[in-house]
Design a protein around this motif. Structure first.
Motif, mmCIF file in Angstrom:
data_model
loop_
_atom_site.group_PDB
_atom_site.id
_atom_site.type_symbol
_atom_site.label_atom_id
_atom_site.label_comp_id
_atom_site.label_asym_id
_atom_site.label_seq_id
_atom_site.Cartn_x
_atom_site.Cartn_y
_atom_site.Cartn_z
ATOM 1 N N LEU A 25 0.921 -1.165 0.206
ATOM 2 C CA LEU A 25 -0.076 0.205 0.018
ATOM 3 C C LEU A 25 0.909 1.160 -0.129
ATOM 4 O O LEU A 25 1.748 1.198 0.884
ATOM 5 C CB LEU A 25 -0.926 0.121 1.172
ATOM 6 N N GLU A 26 0.703 2.012 -0.976
ATOM 7 C CA GLU A 26 1.473 3.325 -1.078
ATOM 8 C C GLU A 26 0.956 4.409 -0.127
ATOM 9 O O GLU A 26 -0.192 4.208 0.368
ATOM 10 C CB GLU A 26 1.476 3.920 -2.232
ATOM 11 N N SER A 27 1.725 5.265 0.358
ATOM 12 C CA SER A 27 1.292 6.099 1.241
ATOM 13 C C SER A 27 0.388 7.152 0.413
ATOM 14 O O SER A 27 0.538 7.486 -0.501
ATOM 15 C CB SER A 27 2.671 6.956 1.729
ATOM 16 N N GLY A 28 -0.722 7.441 1.269
ATOM 17 C CA GLY A 28 -1.742 8.231 0.878
ATOM 18 C C GLY A 28 -2.941 7.669 -0.156
ATOM 19 O O GLY A 28 -3.536 8.253 -0.705
ATOM 20 N N SER A 29 -2.740 6.385 -0.300
ATOM 21 C CA SER A 29 -3.713 5.569 -1.210
ATOM 22 C C SER A 29 -5.066 5.219 -0.470
ATOM 23 O O SER A 29 -5.164 5.632 0.853
ATOM 24 C CB SER A 29 -3.149 4.044 -1.485
ATOM 25 N N PHE A 30 -6.097 4.821 -1.176
ATOM 26 C CA PHE A 30 -7.372 4.696 -0.557
ATOM 27 C C PHE A 30 -7.654 3.234 -1.112
ATOM 28 O O PHE A 30 -7.934 2.935 -2.341
ATOM 29 C CB PHE A 30 -8.320 5.827 -1.230
ATOM 30 N N HIS A 31 -8.038 2.243 -0.340
ATOM 31 C CA HIS A 31 -8.518 0.954 -0.812
ATOM 32 C C HIS A 31 -9.742 0.488 -0.162
ATOM 33 O O HIS A 31 -9.754 0.753 1.142
ATOM 34 C CB HIS A 31 -7.481 -0.032 -0.647
ATOM 35 N N PHE A 32 -10.381 -0.316 -0.955
ATOM 36 C CA PHE A 32 -11.714 -0.774 -0.240
ATOM 37 C C PHE A 32 -11.091 -2.547 0.009
ATOM 38 O O PHE A 32 -10.214 -2.853 -1.015
ATOM 39 C CB PHE A 32 -12.988 -1.197 -0.995
ATOM 40 N N LEU A 33 -11.421 -2.903 0.955
ATOM 41 C CA LEU A 33 -11.108 -4.302 1.295
ATOM 42 C C LEU A 33 -12.415 -5.150 1.343
ATOM 43 O O LEU A 33 -13.264 -4.974 2.063
ATOM 44 C CB LEU A 33 -10.340 -4.477 2.658
ATOM 45 N N PHE A 180 -13.845 10.454 5.143
ATOM 46 C CA PHE A 180 -12.622 9.823 4.917
ATOM 47 C C PHE A 180 -11.925 10.175 3.582
ATOM 48 O O PHE A 180 -10.663 10.076 3.616
ATOM 49 C CB PHE A 180 -12.980 8.264 4.744
ATOM 50 N N GLU A 181 -12.636 10.616 2.641
ATOM 51 C CA GLU A 181 -12.047 11.341 1.488
ATOM 52 C C GLU A 181 -10.858 12.583 1.933
ATOM 53 O O GLU A 181 -10.174 12.649 1.222
ATOM 54 C CB GLU A 181 -13.133 11.354 0.221
ATOM 55 N N GLN A 182 -11.903 13.133 2.616
ATOM 56 C CA GLN A 182 -11.171 14.592 3.161
ATOM 57 C C GLN A 182 -9.761 14.115 3.774
ATOM 58 O O GLN A 182 -8.799 14.703 3.345
ATOM 59 C CB GLN A 182 -11.997 15.428 4.012
ATOM 60 N N LEU A 183 -10.044 13.247 4.795
ATOM 61 C CA LEU A 183 -9.097 12.755 5.391
ATOM 62 C C LEU A 183 -7.755 12.376 4.418
ATOM 63 O O LEU A 183 -6.473 12.373 4.574
ATOM 64 C CB LEU A 183 -9.167 11.773 6.343
ATOM 65 N N ASN A 184 -8.038 11.563 3.424
ATOM 66 C CA ASN A 184 -7.319 10.837 2.374
ATOM 67 C C ASN A 184 -6.490 11.895 1.771
ATOM 68 O O ASN A 184 -5.167 11.984 1.293
ATOM 69 C CB ASN A 184 -8.062 9.986 1.545
ATOM 70 N N LYS A 185 -7.450 13.335 1.528
ATOM 71 C CA LYS A 185 -6.521 14.382 0.733
ATOM 72 C C LYS A 185 -5.428 14.955 1.591
ATOM 73 O O LYS A 185 -4.503 15.355 1.076
ATOM 74 C CB LYS A 185 -7.664 15.276 0.255
ATOM 75 N N THR A 186 -5.525 14.650 3.000
ATOM 76 C CA THR A 186 -4.278 15.460 3.849
ATOM 77 C C THR A 186 -3.382 14.329 4.023
ATOM 78 O O THR A 186 -2.479 14.587 4.904
ATOM 79 C CB THR A 186 -4.992 15.629 5.135
ATOM 80 N N GLY A 187 -3.589 13.100 3.326
ATOM 81 C CA GLY A 187 -2.310 12.334 3.201
ATOM 82 C C GLY A 187 -2.610 11.087 4.014
ATOM 83 O O GLY A 187 -1.374 10.038 4.211
ATOM 84 N N THR A 188 -3.664 10.866 4.422
ATOM 85 C CA THR A 188 -3.849 9.574 5.344
ATOM 86 C C THR A 188 -4.265 8.510 4.275
ATOM 87 O O THR A 188 -4.766 8.555 3.493
ATOM 88 C CB THR A 188 -4.929 9.742 6.304
ATOM 89 N N THR A 189 -3.507 7.444 4.725
ATOM 90 C CA THR A 189 -3.913 6.214 3.821
ATOM 91 C C THR A 189 -4.962 5.596 4.577
ATOM 92 O O THR A 189 -4.937 5.389 5.857
ATOM 93 C CB THR A 189 -2.454 5.091 3.966
ATOM 94 N N ILE A 190 -6.066 5.105 3.526
ATOM 95 C CA ILE A 190 -7.176 4.555 3.995
ATOM 96 C C ILE A 190 -7.484 3.046 3.543
ATOM 97 O O ILE A 190 -7.059 2.958 2.309
ATOM 98 C CB ILE A 190 -8.180 5.363 3.940
ATOM 99 N N VAL A 191 -7.820 2.093 4.528
ATOM 100 C CA VAL A 191 -8.213 0.949 4.015
ATOM 101 C C VAL A 191 -9.676 0.604 4.674
ATOM 102 O O VAL A 191 -9.920 0.660 6.028
ATOM 103 C CB VAL A 191 -7.579 -0.396 4.645
#
Ligand SMILES: Nc1ncnc2c1ncn2[C@@H]1O[C@H](COP(=O)(O)OP(=O)(O)O)[C@@H](O)[C@H]1O
Ligand SMILES: [Mg+2]
Lengths: 233, 318
Positions: A25-33, A180-191
C-alpha cells in the motif's frame, strides 16, 4: 508504506485464514477491502493494526519490519493508526466525549487542545448534543459515529475501518465517506473493509478482494471492465 | 472548558461523570477487602515495629543499669535450714565489707537495707508486707551491692577467693548470665518482630499484585483497547498504580486509626500500674520517624507491586 510478503495467518491449530498474502500500500492511497463474509477481512485488519502477528511471512509497516520492533516502537506505530472496529469497542464507562478523547490522552496531548478538537469533531458527526452520554444509551448508528470520530481524531497516518457504514443509513454513510476522502486528501492512507457494493461503485477506489483467504488487487478500471463483462455474458 | 459536568443525579440518565479513569478501577467489588487488608497490615506492622523498638530500648536500659553492678548474696539459713543469729550475720557482713574495701577494683560497697530489698521485691509480690519492725519475715538473703571499677574474670576470681575465707556459703553474682539470657530473649523477640514485619510486607505485596492482576483480567477488553491505541505500558500501568495508591492510602489511614485506638486502650488498661519490672519507655524522634514511615512504606510497596504485576502481564501482550 505497508508491505506484506507471503503472509499467512491461522488461529491456533485451525486452518489458514489468510494465506500467501502479498501486497503493497502506497502512502496516501485509498483502498476498499472486500470479500464475502468470513473471507478474512477482519483478520487482515487485525494484522494491520498490530493486534496479532502473522504466523508466517514478512510484514513491514511505515518502513519497519514488525518482527524487529520492540514494545516501544510498536506503541508508537499504533499511535499512527486509527481503527474503526467492526464491533466499535467503545469503553462503556466513558462518555462519548471521553471515548473520542482517549487516543489524544494516550498520546499525551494537552487537555485544552483535546477539548476543542473533540467537541468540534463530535458536532461534525452530529453528536454535539450527546457528548456526555454513555455509549449504551445511544443507538447503534450513534455509537458507530463515536467509533469513527475516535479513529480519526488523531489525524492518523493510516486509517483502518472495518465495515464502518454497516449500521448507518445511506445519507450518514455517505457523509462519513466524504470525511474519509477529506482525510485521504490530507495524506492519510485508508483501508475500508466493506461489502457494500453501492458504496464501492460510488467511490471508485482500488479494491483488495479477499476470497478463501487469498487476496487479489483490482484497480477501478479493471473492476469496471469486469462488471461490463459480467453484464455482457 | 465550556462543558458542564453533570451532577450525581444525572448519572441514571446515562450521563457520565467527570473523567478520572480510562479503566473503571474505582468501581467494582472487592476493593473494600483490599483496603481493609492493607489497614490490618499497617496496624500489625506498626505494632511489630513498635515492639522491636521498645525491646531494643529495654535491652539497652537493662544493660546500662546493670553494668558494673555486682551483688554478693549471703544466705541467712544454714545447711540444716536453721535461721542464723542476727548477730553472727552482721559480723560476717562487716568482715566482707571491710575486706572488699581493700580491693582497688571495687569502687563502692554497701549492704542493701531491708527497705531497699523490699522495694526490689515488691513488684514480684505486690505487697509491702514483706518486712515488719523486726526485719524481713521471709528468709531473704542479705544482699551486698558492689559498684565495680573493673569487671574482669580475674577480679571475680579474687573476690571469690576472699569470700571463701570469710563466708564459704556467700555467692558472688555478676548478673552476667541473667543479663545475657534476658538480652538473648529480647534479641530473639526483636528478630520475631522484624520477621513479622517482613512477612507482612511480603503478604501485602502479593495481595496487591494478585488484586491488580485480577482487576486486569476483569478489564481485559479495556486494557487491550488502550494497548491497540498505542498506549505505552507505563500509561496503562499508571492507571493501576494510581488505584493501588488510593486504596493503600485509605488502608494506611485506617491502620493508623486502629493502632492509635489500640495504644490508647492499652494506656487505659495499664494506667495505675506504676510498679512494673519493665523500664519506662519514652518514645524519641527516631521512634516516631519509624512509626510514621510505616504507612508510607506500605503505600510505596503497594504502588511498586501494582506496577510490577501489571507490567508482568503487559509484557505478555503483543
Ligand atoms: N479469534 C478467532 N479465533 C478463531 N477463528 C477466527 C477468529 N476470528 C476469525 N476467525 C475465523 O477466521 C475466518 C475469517 O474471519 P474474519 O476475519 O472475521 O472474516 P470477515 O471479517 O471477512 O467476515 C472465519 O472463518 C472465522 O471463523
Ligand atoms: Mg469482519
Amino acid at each position: 508504506m505497508i508491505k506484506f510478503e507471503n503472509v499467512g495467518l491461522r488461529y491456533g491449530v485451525g486452518p489458514e485464514v489468510l494465506s500467501d498474502i502479498h501486497f503493497t500500500l502506497e502512502s496516501g492511497s485509498f483502498h476498499f477491502l472486500s470479500g464475502p463474509s468470513g473471507a478474512g477481512k477482519t483478520s487482515l485488519m487485525r494484522l494491520l493494526y498490530l493486534g496479532i502477528r502473522p504466523t508466517r511471512g514478512q510484514m513491514a509497516m511505515f518502513g519497519q519490519n514488525i518482527s524487529e520492533m520492540n514494545r516501544y516502537e510498536m506503541a508508537k506505530i499504533r499511535q499512527k493508526i486509527g481503527v474503526v472496529f467492526q464491533d466499535f469497542r467503545l469503553l462503556p464507562h466513558l462518555s462519548a466525549f471521553d471515548n473520542v478523547a482517549l487516543p489524544l490522552r494516550i498520546q499525551g496531548k494537552k487537555e485544552k487542545d483535546i477539548c476543542k478538537n473533540v467537541e468540534e469533531l463530535l458536532k461534525w458527526v452530529g453528536l454535539g448534543d450527546h457528548m456526555r452520554r454513555l455509549p449504551h444509551t445511544l443507538s447503534g448508528g450513534q455509537q458507530q459515529r463515536i467509533a469513527i470520530a475516535r479513529a480519526v481524531v488523531t489525524k492518523p497516518r493510516l486509517l483502518l475501518a472495518d465495515e464502518p457504514t454497516g449500521n448507518l443509513d445511506d445519507e450518514i454513510g455517505y457523509k462519513l465517506m466524504i470525511l474519509f476522502e477529506q482525510l485521504n486528501k490530507t495524506g492519510t492512507t485508508i483501508v475500508i473493509a466493506t461489502h457494500n457494493e453501492q458504496m464501492m461503485d460510488k467511490f471508485r477506489h482500488a479494491k483488495l478482494v479477499l476470497n478463501h483467504g487469498e487476496l487479489s488487487v483490482e484497480t477501478p478500471r479493471i473492476g469496471k471492465i469486469k462488471k461490463i463483462l459480467n453484464e455482457v455474458f | 472548558m465550556g462543558l458542564k459536568f453533570p451532577r450525581k443525579k444525572d448519572r441514571s440518565l446515562g450521563v457520565s461523570e467527570k473523567h478520572t479513569y480510562d479503566i473503571p478501577l474505582d468501581k467494582g467489588s472487592g476493593r473494600i477487602f483490599l483496603t481493609a487488608l492493607i489497614g490490618l497490615m499497617v496496624f500489625l506492622m506498626l505494632l511489630s515495629v513498635s515492639a522491636a523498638y521498645i525491646l531494643n530500648d529495654f535491652a539497652k536500659q537493662w544493660q546500662t543499669g546493670l553494668e558494673g553492678k555486682w551483688t554478693i548474696e549471703l544466705p541467712v539459713i544454714d545447711e540444716n535450714g536453721e535461721m542464723l543469729l542476727e548477730k553472727d550475720i552482721n559480723q560476717t557482713v562487716e568482715k566482707i565489707l571491710s575486706a572488699l574495701k581493700e580491693f582497688h577494683s571495687v569502687e563502692h560497697v554497701s549492704r542493701l537495707s531491708d527497705k531497699e530489698i523490699s522495694d526490689l521485691l515488691s513488684p514480684w509480690f505486690e505487697t509491702d508486707n514483706i518486712s515488719n519492725e523486726n526485719g524481713i519475715i521471709l528468709p531473704v538473703p542479705v544482699l551486698i551491692s558492689l559498684d565495680m571499677r573493673q569487671t574482669g574474670a580475674r577480679t571475680a576470681h579474687d573476690i571469690r577467693m576472699e569470700l571463701e575465707n570469710i563466708a564459704p556459703n556467700a555467692r558472688l553474682d555478676r548478673h552476667e548470665s541473667w543479663l545475657e539470657e534476658l538480652l538473648r530473649l529480647t534479641g530473639s523477640l526483636r528478630l520475631v518482630a522484624v520477621l513479622v514485619t517482613l512477612v507482612i510486607s511480603a503478604a501485602g505485596i502479593l495481595a496487591v499484585a494478585g488484586a491488580m492482576q485480577s482487576r486486569m483480567a476483569e478489564h481485559k477488553d479495556s486494557v487491550e483497547l488502550l494497548h491497540l491505541m498505542g498506549a505505552e505500558d507505563t500509561y496503562i500501568c499508571r492507571q493501576f498504580q494510581r488505584h493501588a495508591f488510593i486504596i493503600s492510602s485509605q488502608g494506611a489511614v485506617i491502620g493508623l486509626i486502629i493502632c492509635a485506638l489500640f495504644i490508647y486502650g492499652l494506656g487505659l488498661f495499664l494506667e495505675g500500674r506504676e510498679e512494673t519490672i519493665l523500664p519506662s519507655f519514652a518514645p524519641n524522634l527516631t521512634f516516631w520517624a519509624a512509626f510514621i514511615a510505616v504507612p508510607f512504606v506500605i503505600v510505596g510497596l503497594s504502588v511498586l507491586s501494582a506496577k510490577w504485576a501489571v507490567l508482568q502481564r503487559l509484557q505478555k501482550m503483543l
